[in-house]
Design a protein around this motif. Structure first.
Motif, PDB file in Angstrom:
ATOM      1  N   ALA A   1       3.794   7.684  -3.040  1.00 49.04           N
ATOM      2  CA  ALA A   1       2.378   7.312  -3.146  1.00 49.04           C
ATOM      3  C   ALA A   1       2.062   6.677  -4.495  1.00 49.04           C
ATOM      4  CB  ALA A   1       1.500   8.541  -2.913  1.00 49.04           C
ATOM      5  N   ALA A   2       2.640   7.246  -5.560  1.00 51.91           N
ATOM      6  CA  ALA A   2       2.335   6.743  -6.899  1.00 51.91           C
ATOM      7  C   ALA A   2       2.748   5.282  -7.047  1.00 51.91           C
ATOM      8  CB  ALA A   2       3.024   7.605  -7.951  1.00 51.91           C
ATOM      9  N   SER A   3       3.887   4.933  -6.454  1.00 51.11           N
ATOM     10  CA  SER A   3       4.356   3.548  -6.600  1.00 51.11           C
ATOM     11  C   SER A   3       3.388   2.581  -5.916  1.00 51.11           C
ATOM     12  CB  SER A   3       5.773   3.390  -6.048  1.00 51.11           C
ATOM     13  OG  SER A   3       5.788   3.502  -4.640  1.00 51.11           O
ATOM     14  N   LEU A   4       2.780   3.048  -4.807  1.00 55.40           N
ATOM     15  CA  LEU A   4       1.831   2.182  -4.099  1.00 55.40           C
ATOM     16  C   LEU A   4       0.465   2.174  -4.785  1.00 55.40           C
ATOM     17  CD1 LEU A   4       2.862   3.182  -0.501  1.00 55.40           C
ATOM     18  CD2 LEU A   4       3.079   0.914  -1.500  1.00 55.40           C
ATOM     19  N   LEU A   5       0.082   3.311  -5.373  1.00 61.33           N
ATOM     20  CA  LEU A   5      -1.230   3.394  -6.026  1.00 61.33           C
ATOM     21  C   LEU A   5      -1.219   2.804  -7.428  1.00 61.33           C
ATOM     22  CD1 LEU A   5      -2.247   7.002  -4.920  1.00 61.33           C
ATOM     23  CD2 LEU A   5      -3.302   4.863  -4.172  1.00 61.33           C
ATOM     24  N   SER A   6      -0.020   2.615  -7.997  1.00 60.77           N
ATOM     25  CA  SER A   6       0.072   2.125  -9.371  1.00 60.77           C
ATOM     26  C   SER A   6      -0.462   0.698  -9.491  1.00 60.77           C
ATOM     27  CB  SER A   6       1.527   2.146  -9.848  1.00 60.77           C
ATOM     28  OG  SER A   6       2.271   1.169  -9.153  1.00 60.77           O
ATOM     29  N   GLY A   7      -0.481  -0.022  -8.365  1.00 59.96           N
ATOM     30  CA  GLY A   7      -0.899  -1.419  -8.413  1.00 59.96           C
ATOM     31  C   GLY A   7       0.175  -2.328  -8.974  1.00 59.96           C
ATOM     32  N   ARG A   8       1.326  -1.735  -9.329  1.00 62.70           N
ATOM     33  CA  ARG A   8       2.379  -2.554  -9.918  1.00 62.70           C
ATOM     34  C   ARG A   8       3.281  -3.168  -8.853  1.00 62.70           C
ATOM     35  NH1 ARG A   8       5.609   0.208 -14.322  1.00 62.70           N
ATOM     36  NH2 ARG A   8       5.144   2.210 -13.411  1.00 62.70           N
ATOM     37  N   LEU A   9       3.171  -2.600  -7.649  1.00 63.87           N
ATOM     38  CA  LEU A   9       3.950  -3.143  -6.551  1.00 63.87           C
ATOM     39  C   LEU A   9       3.030  -4.050  -5.749  1.00 63.87           C
ATOM     40  CD1 LEU A   9       6.767  -2.752  -5.140  1.00 63.87           C
ATOM     41  CD2 LEU A   9       5.590  -1.156  -3.642  1.00 63.87           C
ATOM     42  N   ASN A  10       3.182  -5.331  -5.921  1.00 61.82           N
ATOM     43  CA  ASN A  10       2.215  -6.262  -5.354  1.00 61.82           C
ATOM     44  C   ASN A  10       2.483  -6.613  -3.903  1.00 61.82           C
ATOM     45  OD1 ASN A  10       0.713  -6.489  -7.740  1.00 61.82           O
ATOM     46  ND2 ASN A  10       2.280  -7.845  -8.566  1.00 61.82           N
ATOM     47  N   SER A  11       3.722  -6.488  -3.510  1.00 60.50           N
ATOM     48  CA  SER A  11       4.060  -6.946  -2.170  1.00 60.50           C
ATOM     49  C   SER A  11       5.244  -6.163  -1.617  1.00 60.50           C
ATOM     50  CB  SER A  11       4.412  -8.428  -2.236  1.00 60.50           C
ATOM     51  OG  SER A  11       4.987  -8.834  -1.024  1.00 60.50           O
ATOM     52  N   ILE A  12       5.216  -5.919  -0.325  1.00 60.92           N
ATOM     53  CA  ILE A  12       6.388  -5.337   0.316  1.00 60.92           C
ATOM     54  C   ILE A  12       7.095  -6.397   1.150  1.00 60.92           C
ATOM     55  CG2 ILE A  12       5.523  -2.954   0.333  1.00 60.92           C
ATOM     56  CD1 ILE A  12       4.857  -3.469   3.364  1.00 60.92           C
ATOM     57  N   ALA A  13       6.761  -7.653   0.889  1.00 57.93           N
ATOM     58  CA  ALA A  13       7.366  -8.749   1.645  1.00 57.93           C
ATOM     59  C   ALA A  13       8.884  -8.724   1.509  1.00 57.93           C
ATOM     60  CB  ALA A  13       6.824 -10.086   1.142  1.00 57.93           C
ATOM     61  N   GLY A  14       9.570  -8.914   2.614  1.00 57.24           N
ATOM     62  CA  GLY A  14      11.024  -8.968   2.595  1.00 57.24           C
ATOM     63  C   GLY A  14      11.688  -7.605   2.587  1.00 57.24           C
ATOM     64  N   MET A  15      10.893  -6.546   2.594  1.00 58.44           N
ATOM     65  CA  MET A  15      11.465  -5.203   2.604  1.00 58.44           C
ATOM     66  C   MET A  15      11.236  -4.554   3.966  1.00 58.44           C
ATOM     67  SD  MET A  15       9.954  -3.572  -0.876  1.00 58.44           S
ATOM     68  CE  MET A  15       9.835  -4.499  -2.400  1.00 58.44           C
ATOM     69  N   ASP A  16      12.195  -3.718   4.350  1.00 56.14           N
ATOM     70  CA  ASP A  16      12.000  -2.862   5.513  1.00 56.14           C
ATOM     71  C   ASP A  16      11.440  -1.559   4.929  1.00 56.14           C
ATOM     72  OD1 ASP A  16      12.082  -1.994   8.083  1.00 56.14           O
ATOM     73  OD2 ASP A  16      14.259  -1.741   8.159  1.00 56.14           O
ATOM     74  N   ALA A  17      10.102  -1.507   4.801  1.00 52.79           N
ATOM     75  CA  ALA A  17       9.475  -0.475   3.965  1.00 52.79           C
ATOM     76  C   ALA A  17       8.909   0.679   4.781  1.00 52.79           C
ATOM     77  CB  ALA A  17       8.369  -1.110   3.132  1.00 52.79           C
ATOM     78  N   TYR A  18       9.196   1.906   4.317  1.00 51.31           N
ATOM     79  CA  TYR A  18       8.751   3.114   5.003  1.00 51.31           C
ATOM     80  C   TYR A  18       8.022   4.054   4.038  1.00 51.31           C
ATOM     81  CZ  TYR A  18      11.895   1.801   8.763  1.00 51.31           C
ATOM     82  OH  TYR A  18      12.504   1.118   9.777  1.00 51.31           O
ATOM     83  N   ILE A  19       7.045   4.773   4.588  1.00 53.82           N
ATOM     84  CA  ILE A  19       6.479   5.922   3.885  1.00 53.82           C
ATOM     85  C   ILE A  19       6.492   7.097   4.859  1.00 53.82           C
ATOM     86  CG2 ILE A  19       5.004   4.597   2.311  1.00 53.82           C
ATOM     87  CD1 ILE A  19       2.618   5.289   4.145  1.00 53.82           C
ATOM     88  N   THR A  20       6.291   8.287   4.324  1.00 53.69           N
ATOM     89  CA  THR A  20       6.220   9.473   5.189  1.00 53.69           C
ATOM     90  C   THR A  20       4.747   9.776   5.483  1.00 53.69           C
ATOM     91  OG1 THR A  20       6.078  11.024   3.342  1.00 53.69           O
ATOM     92  CG2 THR A  20       8.294  10.388   4.046  1.00 53.69           C
TER      93      THR A  20
END
Ligand SMILES: [Zn+2]
Length: 159
Positions: free
Chosen positions: A7-26
């Motif tokens: 959650a912190a990585s997504l809320l930090s605002g430092r990760l601008n895009s998940i483009a090109g990733m096969d991205a998962y959260i729980t």
């Protein structure tokens, strides 16, 4: 590339895009996101292709965290992130030092959120420990500095 995000990585605002990733959260991380910023950002991420998946079992993550001494400091969402990474073999995006420490013990790759886009996922960092008092460096985590008794803090060095 399979990535598991906390959650912190997504809320930090430092990760601008998940483009090109096969991205998962729980689901636990999804709940944290909803608490952090009323649903809006989560909806955007889901529209952008973020997937929610439940780890089947937290036992292995608990066992690893107990072996590194990090278990008392980890939340259920933290453990769910580690568990999903174990099950899917993905790279974890997290700035949480405790989570990173357990992943390291498990031999799983991780990446701080701030470095996405700057570097290739999978580059290796080594953690060393610096005394807040006398400034000495140690390779191993210790409760305090054996020379002056001050706290140690983790600092990153290139492996
Ligand atoms: Zn010291």
């Amino acid at each position: 590339v399979i990535v598991v995000l906390d959650a912190a990585s997504l809320l930090s605002g430092r990760l601008n895009s998940i483009a090109g990733m096969d991205a998962y959260i729980t689901p636990d991380v999804a709940s944290e996101l909803e608490k952090g910023r009323p649903g809006v950002q989560l909806q955007n991420l889901l529209s952008a292709g973020l997937k929610v998946r439940s780890p089947t079992c937290l036992d292995e993550a608990r066992r690893l965290a107990a072996s590194t001494g990090d278990l008392p400091f980890l939340s259920i969402p933290d453990l769910s992130v580690i568990s999903l990474a174990i099950e899917m073999g993905g790279t974890v995006i997290t700035d949480d030092f405790r989570v990173q420490n357990v992943l390291k013990a498990a031999g799983l790759p991780f990446q701080p959120a701030g470095e996405i886009g700057d570097r290739t996922i999978g580059s290796v960092w080594k953690w060393i420990y610096r005394c807040r008092g006398c400034g000495r460096y140690y390779d191993e985590e210790r409760r305090d500095c054996p020379i002056c008794g001050s706290d140690l803090r983790p600092v990153r060095s290139r492996g």
